[in-house]
Design a protein around this motif. Sequence first.
Motif, PDB file in Angstrom:
ATOM      1  N   MET A 195       4.129  -9.063   6.285  1.00  0.00           N
ATOM      2  CA  MET A 195       5.354  -9.339   5.707  1.00  0.00           C
ATOM      3  C   MET A 195       6.342  -9.550   6.192  1.00  0.00           C
ATOM      4  O   MET A 195       6.850 -11.564   6.187  1.00  0.00           O
ATOM      5  N   GLN A 196       6.005  -9.481   7.434  1.00  0.00           N
ATOM      6  CA  GLN A 196       7.527  -9.441   7.976  1.00  0.00           C
ATOM      7  C   GLN A 196       7.197 -11.041   8.590  1.00  0.00           C
ATOM      8  O   GLN A 196       8.316 -11.125   9.184  1.00  0.00           O
ATOM      9  N   LYS A 197       6.567 -11.030   9.527  1.00  0.00           N
ATOM     10  CA  LYS A 197       6.385 -12.455   9.492  1.00  0.00           C
ATOM     11  C   LYS A 197       6.284 -13.286   8.974  1.00  0.00           C
ATOM     12  O   LYS A 197       6.984 -14.242   9.226  1.00  0.00           O
ATOM     13  N   GLN A 198       6.390 -13.581   8.134  1.00  0.00           N
ATOM     14  CA  GLN A 198       6.849 -14.784   7.008  1.00  0.00           C
ATOM     15  C   GLN A 198       8.822 -14.500   6.640  1.00  0.00           C
ATOM     16  O   GLN A 198       9.103 -15.265   6.557  1.00  0.00           O
ATOM     17  N   TRP A 199       8.376 -13.125   5.759  1.00  0.00           N
ATOM     18  CA  TRP A 199      10.398 -12.957   5.308  1.00  0.00           C
ATOM     19  C   TRP A 199      11.013 -11.767   6.180  1.00  0.00           C
ATOM     20  O   TRP A 199      10.619 -10.606   6.500  1.00  0.00           O
ATOM     21  N   ARG A 200      11.631 -12.010   7.272  1.00  0.00           N
ATOM     22  CA  ARG A 200      12.329 -11.209   8.112  1.00  0.00           C
ATOM     23  C   ARG A 200      13.964 -10.899   7.944  1.00  0.00           C
ATOM     24  O   ARG A 200      14.952 -10.350   8.537  1.00  0.00           O
ATOM     25  N   THR A 201      14.395 -11.430   6.627  1.00  0.00           N
ATOM     26  CA  THR A 201      15.819 -11.229   6.737  1.00  0.00           C
ATOM     27  C   THR A 201      15.786  -9.270   5.713  1.00  0.00           C
ATOM     28  O   THR A 201      15.010  -9.165   5.538  1.00  0.00           O
ATOM     29  N   LYS A 202      17.048  -8.931   6.264  1.00  0.00           N
ATOM     30  CA  LYS A 202      17.101  -7.098   5.874  1.00  0.00           C
ATOM     31  C   LYS A 202      17.503  -7.805   4.785  1.00  0.00           C
ATOM     32  O   LYS A 202      17.313  -6.496   3.729  1.00  0.00           O
ATOM     33  N   GLU A 203      17.960  -8.217   4.056  1.00  0.00           N
ATOM     34  CA  GLU A 203      17.517  -8.301   2.214  1.00  0.00           C
ATOM     35  C   GLU A 203      16.586  -7.952   1.559  1.00  0.00           C
ATOM     36  O   GLU A 203      16.439  -7.084   0.821  1.00  0.00           O
ATOM     37  N   TYR A 204      15.193  -8.667   1.891  1.00  0.00           N
ATOM     38  CA  TYR A 204      13.794  -8.293   1.335  1.00  0.00           C
ATOM     39  C   TYR A 204      13.880  -6.954   1.552  1.00  0.00           C
ATOM     40  O   TYR A 204      12.650  -6.318   0.948  1.00  0.00           O
ATOM     41  N   GLU A 205      13.988  -6.857   3.133  1.00  0.00           N
ATOM     42  CA  GLU A 205      13.793  -5.257   3.296  1.00  0.00           C
ATOM     43  C   GLU A 205      13.970  -4.196   2.674  1.00  0.00           C
ATOM     44  O   GLU A 205      13.372  -3.565   2.607  1.00  0.00           O
ATOM     45  N   ASP A 206      15.432  -4.660   2.490  1.00  0.00           N
ATOM     46  CA  ASP A 206      16.284  -3.381   1.447  1.00  0.00           C
ATOM     47  C   ASP A 206      15.907  -3.760   0.022  1.00  0.00           C
ATOM     48  O   ASP A 206      15.433  -2.474  -0.610  1.00  0.00           O
ATOM     49  N   HIS A 207      15.170  -4.323  -0.857  1.00  0.00           N
ATOM     50  CA  HIS A 207      14.521  -4.441  -1.982  1.00  0.00           C
ATOM     51  C   HIS A 207      13.115  -3.897  -2.014  1.00  0.00           C
ATOM     52  O   HIS A 207      12.167  -2.967  -2.943  1.00  0.00           O
ATOM     53  N   LEU A 208      12.363  -4.272  -0.769  1.00  0.00           N
ATOM     54  CA  LEU A 208      11.040  -4.086  -0.847  1.00  0.00           C
ATOM     55  C   LEU A 208      11.217  -2.181  -0.270  1.00  0.00           C
ATOM     56  O   LEU A 208      10.414  -1.181  -1.208  1.00  0.00           O
ATOM     57  N   TRP A 209      12.030  -1.576  -0.158  1.00  0.00           N
ATOM     58  CA  TRP A 209      11.936   0.052  -0.280  1.00  0.00           C
ATOM     59  C   TRP A 209      13.080   0.498  -0.597  1.00  0.00           C
ATOM     60  O   TRP A 209      12.354   1.210  -1.691  1.00  0.00           O
ATOM     61  N   ASP A 210      13.402  -0.446  -1.315  1.00  0.00           N
ATOM     62  CA  ASP A 210      13.944  -0.166  -2.938  1.00  0.00           C
ATOM     63  C   ASP A 210      12.408   0.120  -4.135  1.00  0.00           C
ATOM     64  O   ASP A 210      12.660   0.950  -4.989  1.00  0.00           O
ATOM     65  N   CYS A 211      12.028  -0.716  -4.326  1.00  0.00           N
ATOM     66  CA  CYS A 211      10.950  -0.728  -4.731  1.00  0.00           C
ATOM     67  C   CYS A 211       9.991   0.295  -4.897  1.00  0.00           C
ATOM     68  O   CYS A 211       9.323   1.248  -5.641  1.00  0.00           O
ATOM     69  N   ALA A 212      10.083   0.528  -3.438  1.00  0.00           N
ATOM     70  CA  ALA A 212       8.662   1.648  -3.249  1.00  0.00           C
ATOM     71  C   ALA A 212       9.179   3.051  -3.566  1.00  0.00           C
ATOM     72  O   ALA A 212       9.046   4.603  -3.793  1.00  0.00           O
ATOM     73  N   THR A 213      10.929   3.717  -3.480  1.00  0.00           N
ATOM     74  CA  THR A 213      11.423   4.537  -3.627  1.00  0.00           C
ATOM     75  C   THR A 213      11.571   5.009  -5.057  1.00  0.00           C
ATOM     76  O   THR A 213      12.106   5.610  -4.989  1.00  0.00           O
ATOM     77  N   ALA A 214      11.695   3.820  -5.594  1.00  0.00           N
ATOM     78  CA  ALA A 214      12.292   3.804  -7.300  1.00  0.00           C
ATOM     79  C   ALA A 214      10.994   4.797  -8.006  1.00  0.00           C
ATOM     80  O   ALA A 214       9.715   4.755  -7.758  1.00  0.00           O
ATOM     81  N   THR A 215      11.649   5.903  -8.663  1.00  0.00           N
ATOM     82  CA  THR A 215      10.683   7.129  -9.158  1.00  0.00           C
ATOM     83  C   THR A 215      10.569   6.288 -10.869  1.00  0.00           C
ATOM     84  O   THR A 215      10.326   7.518 -11.651  1.00  0.00           O
ATOM     85  N   THR A 216      11.109   5.888 -11.487  1.00  0.00           N
ATOM     86  CA  THR A 216      10.904   5.481 -13.233  1.00  0.00           C
ATOM     87  C   THR A 216      10.279   3.876 -13.037  1.00  0.00           C
ATOM     88  O   THR A 216      10.289   3.460 -12.579  1.00  0.00           O
TER      89      THR A 216
END
Length: 440
Positions: A195-216
């Motif tokens: 997905m980084q081919k289309q969305w390269r910003t650091k903000e996108y990466e941070d939100h993606l990892w936040d979603c993946a590490t959410a436990t609730t």
Amino acid sequence: MDQVESNPTIPVKALQEQLQKKYGVGFSIHKVFRAKSYAKKISTNPDTTIKLEHGDVSESNLVNCTSRCFKRIYVCLWGMKKGFKACLRDFDGAHMKGPYPGEILTAVGLDSNNGIYPLAYAIVDIYLLAYGIVEIENCESWKWFPECLGDDLDLHAISNFTFVSDKQKGLLQAVSQLFPCVEHRFCLGHIHDNMQKQWRTKEYEDHLWDCATATTVPEFNHYMHLLNNLCEVFNGNRRENIDMLLNNLCEVFNGKLVDRRDKPIMSCLEFIREYMMKRICNLLKVQKKCVGPLTPTATKIMEKNEAVATLYIAEWCGDEKYQVKGPWNDQHVVDMHERVCSCRIWELRGIPCRYVISVLYNKADHGECVHELHTYVHKVHWLQTWKTAYGYKVEPIKGRALWPRSECPMQITPPPHRNQPGRPKRKRRKYMEEKSQSRS
């Protein structure tokens, strides 16, 4: 000994007849049975699973009818099979380079110290073009490997375990057909790289990892809402979280095979076996230096949680339930009777979170009986469990000159030679993020 090694399933009666004919001496059936049992006990890597398949070759291909071309081989060593205790399973592939191109498939699990546990491996030749046999990366090719693994681990269609892999289409179909009840997860690193081919910003990466590490669920939905504000590629459907988000386990294991992927098949198989044998010995040296009831990784996590737990306040609500409030306005409910916390970290990792440890501190301050902290950790993270997993060794074997000669009339010929275009690649393909970091 040689007879049992070459044919472990030989009947006792047949073995008795062979010995009497060879030595001209009578042997009782009981004596032969005891001798066979002892030979199997001291034999090299007993109960190791090896499955070899070949392609059908006809005389029209100018090949002797008694010969068959190598197609694929699967190996699961006895020591690794017996020591495998982790619940997480992981699959990945590494392309072979050189004159015998194909695919190395590996199954790697997670041990008690969150390290790699190589379990099984296979080599699949995917370029049998010279004989008119084409083995491509389709569902049937991928299905063969997990099917062999399932037979070794006694996995059934209703088994409850987890696969972590990239989004290989053939593997997706194979796993869904063989194990419809399993949890199949995708490596977040591969998703981000695509997905980084289309969305390269650091903000996108941070939100993606936040979603993946959410436990609730509420936490997941919150981060998904923020991510949807950036792009519309997600539909917001929740997926159960697991503690492992990447398939780096296989990446690490495959990285050890880079230098041998361009060698002949037998040399490659021997290198993998020797690597697994040496790795167990190296881990045994590390384990001798470890002290305490938990593995080194679990100990570090517990120490970090213990230090932060002192900042939280636990209030008893009756029936073994506690409300725990922290300095960052985070508040959760801990049920000590059910051994669960509303943050779900205790359930996912098997290690008490900061909220649970705060409750244990509160119970101890009020004179209640509290066991040692490590007793609240799942046994998979105990040091003794880690040692037990590596208590089964990969035994050494004799050189090829001493291997028993097979009496099978069928001869397995090597795959046809095929020159690969370009210079052989030895380094793995880096993610776009890794390339940018190396430049900086």
